[in-house]
Design an enzyme around this catalytic site. Structure first.
Site, short mmCIF file in Angstrom:
data_model
loop_
_atom_site.label_atom_id
_atom_site.label_comp_id
_atom_site.label_asym_id
_atom_site.label_seq_id
_atom_site.Cartn_x
_atom_site.Cartn_y
_atom_site.Cartn_z
N ASP A 1 -131.88 -18.39 79.91
CA ASP A 1 -131.52 -19.59 80.68
C ASP A 1 -131.92 -19.35 82.18
OD1 ASP A 1 -130.39 -21.85 81.64
OD2 ASP A 1 -128.39 -21.41 80.93
N ASP B 1 -121.64 -15.30 70.76
CA ASP B 1 -121.89 -14.88 72.13
C ASP B 1 -121.21 -13.53 72.27
OD1 ASP B 1 -123.79 -16.74 73.28
OD2 ASP B 1 -122.10 -17.88 74.15
N CYS C 1 -129.31 -21.86 68.38
CA CYS C 1 -128.18 -21.30 68.86
C CYS C 1 -127.37 -22.45 69.39
CB CYS C 1 -128.60 -20.30 70.17
SG CYS C 1 -127.46 -19.92 71.39
N LYS D 1 -135.84 -19.79 71.57
CA LYS D 1 -134.27 -19.90 71.35
C LYS D 1 -133.86 -21.33 71.83
CE LYS D 1 -129.94 -17.66 73.10
NZ LYS D 1 -129.49 -16.68 73.74
N TRP D 2 -133.42 -22.13 70.92
CA TRP D 2 -132.94 -23.56 71.28
C TRP D 2 -131.67 -23.51 71.19
CZ3 TRP D 2 -136.29 -28.14 69.65
CH2 TRP D 2 -135.62 -29.23 69.91
N ASP D 3 -131.20 -23.82 72.29
CA ASP D 3 -129.66 -23.69 72.65
C ASP D 3 -128.79 -24.94 72.71
OD1 ASP D 3 -126.98 -22.57 73.14
OD2 ASP D 3 -127.72 -21.19 74.91
N MET D 4 -127.58 -25.20 72.44
CA MET D 4 -126.75 -26.40 72.65
C MET D 4 -125.44 -25.83 73.16
SD MET D 4 -124.71 -28.51 70.74
CE MET D 4 -124.75 -30.48 70.35
N ASN D 5 -125.21 -26.23 74.26
CA ASN D 5 -123.89 -25.56 74.76
C ASN D 5 -122.61 -26.49 75.12
OD1 ASN D 5 -124.57 -22.94 75.11
ND2 ASN D 5 -126.21 -23.44 76.50
N TRP E 1 -115.19 -20.43 69.79
CA TRP E 1 -116.24 -19.75 70.72
C TRP E 1 -116.03 -18.12 70.34
CZ3 TRP E 1 -116.19 -17.30 75.60
CH2 TRP E 1 -117.17 -16.85 75.89
#
Ligand code: DGJ
Length: 735
Positions: A366, A547, A525, A475-479, A198
């Site tokens: 977010d 990031d 993302c 913005k399509w995030d996946m955390n 990361w």
């Protein structure tokens, strides 16, 4: 014709502009790999399979079949029958035994390229590509295996994929199905992979190949920050401009392996495909399984040519977005500006100031939904938090548009917080193992996208919001990665399908999104660049690269990313200093120069940054408008790597017609030898005359490439320069 079959010699010859790939069929029907490399006029190289030299072929010497299998360069090796190297296909038949052997049955050569069912894949018109479908069968299993090769002559690319069809009645358990293999035994190779973590994604790693298996992989449910679905085998002296490079990249966003294996015969096998760890697919009678696509290229001219082949290919044959060839709006994202602490007024303040500076879009990150004031809750509850957004979302979007900016919004649709209404209603929708407390990561679980009801729900949450206001960007995030693999939807004996079905569910959601909102600019993302892969690029023309927005760190991250992916795909923003992650200070100008190599935007509180920085923004945006077409569409050349020399970085983008080139030089650590530093340019027309913009200095391309260019020295760490070279017309030169 890019693909030819020589019936007499039983040879398939696949040609691109600079490369040739040759497949041979033995008399028994084994499909062998005879050659891949520089273009060859003649395809008469069946002897390279060495079936005659060493009469170990099963028909000649059945008692040594295992020696044949362990030596023969196979196009698509199968497991359990005596080839002890990595296999591409492991099948367990109805008797419970693992073993599969495929022999040539028939083939078809056709113009164009068929779609891959449910999967992202490259495409091309009938004039741009040809496809060979090699049909092989295992008569014992009643399994048909179709090996597909599409040849893209212009870009020196061959794509490979595999389709399985169960022609029997019994269920076959597919325990591994990889997509491509290259068996080679003519060189000593080194292995180049992209690794990191990361905030330090896609660092370049190079190592000698030693006996045994060495690989990169992901078992995290996404292509991952740590290892990347890319593998290149290169000859030891390979540099940017010289050396032989065989590279594979996987059009897939889930678990993968990319492996090289050196065996007892000094042969190297290179394979790529879905990771077999915790994968098993029940292929019932009459059913098909489509494995994803591998993109393969060979460069006889080092890494530079490899990168440019991938870049051209992805720009022309993978990314579909209407934004692909357009300047993306210069955006300002509020994440590093406010994190979760914002409201309508704060966002409008940012928007007003941004407008003055020439910024074109505000992206709300977010924290706008449910009761999300930190990352502890609300994923899954995609209703607007009206305590923060007083007057609602539509009001905010209208106000922002009134100010003169477009509006973009953040989602993380694949997730569910334990503290959410959704979880209280549907705990079974979270991926989990019955009876076991599922592992949280960032206080969240992952939704079970193998369940069509969940896919519908999650998609509708996004779509409803997009239908409610004029929103231009998502913005399509996946955390988080997947763990505790268990689905309450899948049957007991299908649980090992979950990883792949998850990815298929994700692709379905993104396909629906781009179909329902064709004008939308989608940026993928995953905690930065944890899912930066060709699969996601099929849906979104850009992906948030990392990031880590520190300009110095970004040099290495963007260099590794651009080894494969076009600059136009790399989400890159100017952020505030000291950098929130590293605490490092870099000049605002340098932050702008580094972000120009990507999509370009801002991620800072423009109302709070120092006046002198704010004043530079209009100039940076002017540069963006001036150079973006060149950067987006041009040819990329790495000149010097800060990652390697620890002092400076330099790269150049040249227009396809070589009429101009933009060179970026970043002096990360100032050393006295930079006084009078000479840089040799690449990618120019050696005969043309170029003027360095802003000066009267002219050079021939040859002078700049062979003699070099002297950079103007400025003291200080982190300083940077842009040099724009413009080809002069004949008239201008005469004068
Ligand atoms: C991770 C992303 O990479 C960031 O840019 C930001 O969107 C956060 N998630 C928000 O939670």
């Amino acid at each position: 014709m890019a693909i030819r079959y020589d019936e007499e010699r039983r040879i398939f010859k696949l040609d691109t502009k600079h490369t040739t790939y040759i497949i041979g069929l033995t008399p028994e029907g084994y499909v062998g790999h005879a050659y891949y490399g520089d273009y060859m006029e003649s395809g008469d190289v069946f002897y390279l399979l060495r079936t005659g030299e060493r009469p170990l072929t099963p028909s000649a010497l059945p008692r040594e079949k295992s020696s044949f299998l362990d030596f023969f360069p196979a196009e698509y090796p199968t497991g359990g029958i005596g080839d002890y190297r990595e296999s591409c296909l492991d099948v367990r038949g109805s008797a419970g035994c693992r073993g599969c052997e495929i022999l040539y049955d028939s083939h078809r050569i056709r113009k164009g390229k068929p779609k891959l069912n449910g999967l992202p894949a490259s495409f091309g018109t009938e004039d741009e590509t040809e496809t060979l479908e090699l049909v092989c069968v295992d008569k014992v299993l009643n399994l048909r295996v179709i090996l597909s090769y599409s040849v893209f002559e212009e870009e020196d690319i061959i794509t490979r994929s595999v389709r399985l069809i169960n022609e029997g009645e019994e269920c076959l358990r597919i325990e591994k199905v990889l997509s491509a293999c290259l068996d080679m035994d003519d060189e000593e190779f080194e292995m180049v992979t992209l690794v990191g973590g990361w905030a330090r994604e896609r660092g370049v790693q190079r190592r000698r190949i030693t006996y045994g298996k060495q690989m990169v992989s992901s078992a995290k449910g996404e292509s991952s920050h740590q290892e990347h679905p890319f593998l290149a085998l290169v000859t030891p002296q390979t540099t940017e401009q010289q050396g032989r490079v065989y590279a594979m990249n996987f059009v897939y966003s889930g678990n993968f392996i990319a492996e090289a294996e050196l065996n007892q015969h000094d042969a190297v096998r290179m394979v790529m495909g879905i990771n077999g760890e915790d994968f098993c697919w029940n292929l019932r009678g009459g059913e098909e399984f489509q494995a994803p696509e591998v993109v393969l290229t060979f460069s006889g001219e080092g890494f530079g040519k490899m990168s440019r082949s991938f870049h051209d290919f992805y720009r022309k044959h993978l990314i579909r977005s209407p934004y692909l060839h357009k300047k993306r709006p210069v955006l300002i994202n509020n994440w590093e500006a406010t994190y979760f602490d914002f409201d309508t007024e704060k966002l409008l303040d940012i928007a007003r100031e941004a407008k003055k500076a020439g910024i074109e879009m505000l992206v709300m990150d977010d924290g706008w939904f449910g009761k999300r004031d930190n990352d502890d809750s609300s994923l899954g509850d995609w209703t607007v938090n009206e305590d923060k957004l007083k007057g609602g979302l539509k009001y905010l979007v209208d106000e922002v548009r009134e100010i003169g900016l477009e509006f973009g919004i953040w989602f993380e649709p694949e997730m569910i917080s334990p503290d959410s209404m959704l979880y209280r209603e549907h705990p079974e929708w979270a991926i989990h193992i019955p009876g076991r407390q599922a592992t949280q990561s960032r206080a969240q679980y992952v939704l079970d996208l193998s369940n069509p009801e969940v896919v519908d729900y999650a998609y509708e949450c996004v779509a409803k919001i997009l239908r409610s206001a004029p929103i231009s960007y998502v913005k399509w995030d996946m955390n988080r990665q997947l763990s505790d693999l268990g689905s309450s939807y899948l049957e007991r004996d299908s649980q090992q399908e979950l990883f792949h079905r998850y990815v298929l569910g994700l692709y379905e959601m993104q396909e629906r999104l781009v179909s329902e909102f064709p004008g939308l600019l989608l940026e993928n993302c995953s905690s930065g660049g944890g899912r930066f892969d060709p699969g996601m690029l099929y849906y979104s023309p850009q992906i948030w690269c990392s990031d880590n927005t520190d300009a110095v760190e970004r040099l290495a991250i963007q260099e590794g990313t651009a080894l494969i992916y076009p600059l136009s795909t790399m989400g890159a923003h100017v952020s505030d200093c000291p950098n929130h992650m590293t605490g490092r200070n870099t000049p605002f100008e340098t932050r702008g120069h580094v972000a120009l190599a990507g999509t370009f935007g801002y991620e800072l509180d423009i109302t709070k940054i120092p006046e002198k920085d704010r004043e530079m923004i209009p100039g940076q945006i002017k540069d963006y408008h001036k150079y973006n077409e060149l950067i987006r569409e041009g040819d990329y050349y790495r000149i010097a790597s800060y990652r390697e020399n620890h002092k400076y970085d330099c790269y150049l983008v040249a227009a396809k017609d070589k009429s101009e080139a933009l060179m970026t030089f970043v002096q990360v650590q100032c050393v006295p030898t930079f006084h009078g530093k000479k840089i040799k340019l690449l990618g120019l027309d050696s005969k043309a005359v170029y003027r360095l913009e802003g000066t009267e200095q002219v050079y021939t391309g040859e002078m700049l490439m062979k003699g070099g260019f002297i950079i103007d020295f400025v003291q200080g760490d982190g300083m940077s320069r842009l040099y724009h070279f413009v080809r002069q017309s004949e008239d201008h030169i005469k004068k």
